[in-house]
Design a protein around this motif. Structure first.
Motif, mmCIF file in Angstrom:
data_model
loop_
_atom_site.group_PDB
_atom_site.id
_atom_site.type_symbol
_atom_site.label_atom_id
_atom_site.label_comp_id
_atom_site.label_asym_id
_atom_site.label_seq_id
_atom_site.Cartn_x
_atom_site.Cartn_y
_atom_site.Cartn_z
ATOM 1 N N TRP A 9 0.827 -1.205 0.000
ATOM 2 C CA TRP A 9 0.000 0.000 0.000
ATOM 3 C C TRP A 9 0.859 1.253 0.000
ATOM 4 C CZ3 TRP A 9 0.222 3.756 3.646
ATOM 5 C CH2 TRP A 9 0.780 3.424 4.885
ATOM 6 N N SER A 10 2.049 1.188 0.604
ATOM 7 C CA SER A 10 2.904 2.374 0.618
ATOM 8 C C SER A 10 3.390 2.698 -0.803
ATOM 9 C CB SER A 10 4.074 2.205 1.568
ATOM 10 O OG SER A 10 4.834 1.074 1.244
ATOM 11 N N ARG A 11 3.641 1.675 -1.582
ATOM 12 C CA ARG A 11 4.037 1.900 -2.976
ATOM 13 C C ARG A 11 2.881 2.533 -3.748
ATOM 14 N NH1 ARG A 11 6.305 -2.543 -7.297
ATOM 15 N NH2 ARG A 11 6.532 -1.090 -9.014
ATOM 16 N N HIS A 12 1.690 2.020 -3.507
ATOM 17 C CA HIS A 12 0.499 2.564 -4.160
ATOM 18 C C HIS A 12 0.334 4.039 -3.796
ATOM 19 C CE1 HIS A 12 -3.548 2.827 -5.740
ATOM 20 N NE2 HIS A 12 -3.936 3.311 -4.563
ATOM 21 N N VAL A 13 0.505 4.373 -2.527
ATOM 22 C CA VAL A 13 0.383 5.758 -2.073
ATOM 23 C C VAL A 13 1.424 6.625 -2.762
ATOM 24 C CG1 VAL A 13 0.673 7.295 -0.087
ATOM 25 C CG2 VAL A 13 -0.677 5.216 0.146
ATOM 26 N N THR A 14 2.653 6.157 -2.802
ATOM 27 C CA THR A 14 3.729 6.928 -3.412
ATOM 28 C C THR A 14 3.461 7.192 -4.892
ATOM 29 O OG1 THR A 14 5.304 5.939 -1.880
ATOM 30 C CG2 THR A 14 6.216 6.983 -3.835
ATOM 31 N N GLU A 15 2.913 6.212 -5.581
ATOM 32 C CA GLU A 15 2.704 6.340 -7.023
ATOM 33 C C GLU A 15 1.442 7.097 -7.398
ATOM 34 O OE1 GLU A 15 2.826 2.302 -8.326
ATOM 35 O OE2 GLU A 15 5.013 2.211 -8.269
ATOM 36 N N THR A 16 0.400 7.031 -6.571
ATOM 37 C CA THR A 16 -0.887 7.581 -6.993
ATOM 38 C C THR A 16 -1.391 8.756 -6.182
ATOM 39 O OG1 THR A 16 -2.128 6.039 -5.600
ATOM 40 C CG2 THR A 16 -1.622 5.335 -7.858
ATOM 41 N N ASN A 18 -1.469 12.531 -4.299
ATOM 42 C CA ASN A 18 -1.109 13.873 -4.737
ATOM 43 C C ASN A 18 0.060 14.397 -3.922
ATOM 44 O OD1 ASN A 18 -2.900 14.175 -6.816
ATOM 45 N ND2 ASN A 18 -4.537 14.833 -5.481
ATOM 46 N N ALA A 19 1.024 13.549 -3.681
ATOM 47 C CA ALA A 19 2.197 13.955 -2.912
ATOM 48 C C ALA A 19 3.140 14.728 -3.822
ATOM 49 C CB ALA A 19 2.887 12.733 -2.321
ATOM 50 N N MET A 20 3.826 14.049 -4.693
ATOM 51 C CA MET A 20 4.691 14.671 -5.707
ATOM 52 C C MET A 20 5.340 13.582 -6.540
ATOM 53 S SD MET A 20 7.779 16.144 -3.426
ATOM 54 C CE MET A 20 8.937 15.081 -2.621
ATOM 55 N N ASP A 21 5.874 13.968 -7.666
ATOM 56 C CA ASP A 21 6.563 13.029 -8.546
ATOM 57 C C ASP A 21 8.013 12.920 -8.101
ATOM 58 O OD1 ASP A 21 4.308 12.672 -10.262
ATOM 59 O OD2 ASP A 21 4.725 14.663 -11.077
ATOM 60 N N LEU A 22 8.469 11.683 -7.873
ATOM 61 C CA LEU A 22 9.827 11.457 -7.384
ATOM 62 C C LEU A 22 10.734 10.883 -8.456
ATOM 63 C CD1 LEU A 22 9.053 9.757 -3.963
ATOM 64 C CD2 LEU A 22 9.785 12.101 -4.349
ATOM 65 N N GLU A 23 12.013 11.170 -8.329
ATOM 66 C CA GLU A 23 13.030 10.555 -9.174
ATOM 67 C C GLU A 23 13.101 9.067 -8.795
ATOM 68 O OE1 GLU A 23 17.820 10.762 -9.175
ATOM 69 O OE2 GLU A 23 16.758 12.683 -9.162
ATOM 70 N N LYS A 24 13.283 8.209 -9.757
ATOM 71 C CA LYS A 24 13.341 6.770 -9.505
ATOM 72 C C LYS A 24 14.494 6.422 -8.560
ATOM 73 C CE LYS A 24 13.507 2.419 -12.113
ATOM 74 N NZ LYS A 24 12.806 1.646 -11.180
ATOM 75 N N ASP A 25 14.214 5.595 -7.577
ATOM 76 C CA ASP A 25 15.196 5.087 -6.605
ATOM 77 C C ASP A 25 15.922 6.176 -5.821
ATOM 78 O OD1 ASP A 25 14.599 2.448 -7.309
ATOM 79 O OD2 ASP A 25 16.122 2.430 -8.882
ATOM 80 N N VAL A 26 15.269 7.295 -5.606
ATOM 81 C CA VAL A 26 15.908 8.399 -4.888
ATOM 82 C C VAL A 26 16.312 7.995 -3.473
ATOM 83 C CG1 VAL A 26 13.729 9.413 -4.109
ATOM 84 C CG2 VAL A 26 15.767 10.830 -4.252
ATOM 85 N N PHE A 27 15.543 7.157 -2.815
ATOM 86 C CA PHE A 27 15.821 6.799 -1.431
ATOM 87 C C PHE A 27 16.884 5.706 -1.296
ATOM 88 C CE2 PHE A 27 11.384 8.375 -1.231
ATOM 89 C CZ PHE A 27 11.650 9.524 -0.510
ATOM 90 N N SER A 42 12.176 17.741 -6.999
ATOM 91 C CA SER A 42 10.872 17.121 -7.236
ATOM 92 C C SER A 42 9.741 17.950 -6.638
ATOM 93 C CB SER A 42 10.829 15.714 -6.640
ATOM 94 O OG SER A 42 11.721 14.865 -7.310
ATOM 95 N N ALA A 43 9.953 18.454 -5.434
ATOM 96 C CA ALA A 43 8.916 19.236 -4.761
ATOM 97 C C ALA A 43 8.652 20.556 -5.471
ATOM 98 C CB ALA A 43 9.317 19.495 -3.314
ATOM 99 N N GLU A 44 9.708 21.168 -5.983
ATOM 100 C CA GLU A 44 9.544 22.464 -6.639
ATOM 101 C C GLU A 44 8.951 22.348 -8.037
ATOM 102 O OE1 GLU A 44 13.003 25.034 -4.398
ATOM 103 O OE2 GLU A 44 13.532 24.013 -6.276
ATOM 104 N N THR A 45 9.176 21.227 -8.700
ATOM 105 C CA THR A 45 8.693 21.093 -10.081
ATOM 106 C C THR A 45 7.406 20.291 -10.203
ATOM 107 O OG1 THR A 45 10.093 19.155 -10.458
ATOM 108 C CG2 THR A 45 11.005 21.309 -11.038
ATOM 109 N N SER A 46 7.033 19.557 -9.167
ATOM 110 C CA SER A 46 5.859 18.692 -9.255
ATOM 111 C C SER A 46 4.561 19.499 -9.207
ATOM 112 C CB SER A 46 5.863 17.682 -8.104
ATOM 113 O OG SER A 46 4.716 16.876 -8.179
ATOM 114 N N ASP A 47 3.608 19.079 -10.004
ATOM 115 C CA ASP A 47 2.287 19.703 -9.934
ATOM 116 C C ASP A 47 1.308 18.788 -9.193
ATOM 117 O OD1 ASP A 47 2.076 17.727 -11.816
ATOM 118 O OD2 ASP A 47 1.156 18.963 -13.366
ATOM 119 N N ARG A 48 1.837 17.758 -8.533
ATOM 120 C CA ARG A 48 0.996 16.813 -7.795
ATOM 121 C C ARG A 48 1.039 17.058 -6.292
ATOM 122 N NH1 ARG A 48 2.932 11.254 -8.633
ATOM 123 N NH2 ARG A 48 1.046 10.702 -7.525
#
Length: 96
Positions: A9-16, A18-27, A42-48
């Motif tokens: 569910w955490s993956r689902h939350v991250t992907e869907t 309205n948090a923000m769009d993340l770079e792949k494997d950032v963590f 990501s935070a400054e450019t994301s519209d999510r």
């Protein structure tokens, strides 16, 4: 009896969410500065995102740390905790 599929569910939350769009494997990075820089970008450019960039970036970092829980190696947890200070510094906040 068929095996149950465990849903992440955490993956689902991250992907869907309205948090923000993340770079792949950032963590997965071992460099706190790189993690902070990526989250800031990501935070400054994301519209999510719904709140200001700093709050969104810090929330996503905390979300990941909390969801990884016991499965997160101690060394990587330290990197992520250090990334919080870097993120504060990058946004001009007082690092703790």
């Amino acid at each position: 009896m068929p095996k149950k599929k465990h849903k992440k569910w955490s993956r689902h939350v991250t992907e869907t969410s309205n948090a923000m769009d993340l770079e792949k494997d950032v963590f997965r990075s071992h460099d706190p500065e790189e993690i902070a820089r990526s989250l800031k970008h990501s935070a400054e450019t994301s519209d999510r995102r719904k709140s200001n960039p700093f709050r969104s970036a810090m929330s996503m970092l905390n979300f990941y740390i909390n969801r990884a829980g016991r499965n997160l190696p101690r060394k990587q947890r330290k990197v992520l905790e250090d990334a919080k200070g870097e993120l504060r510094r990058d946004f001009g906040r007082d690092p703790k």
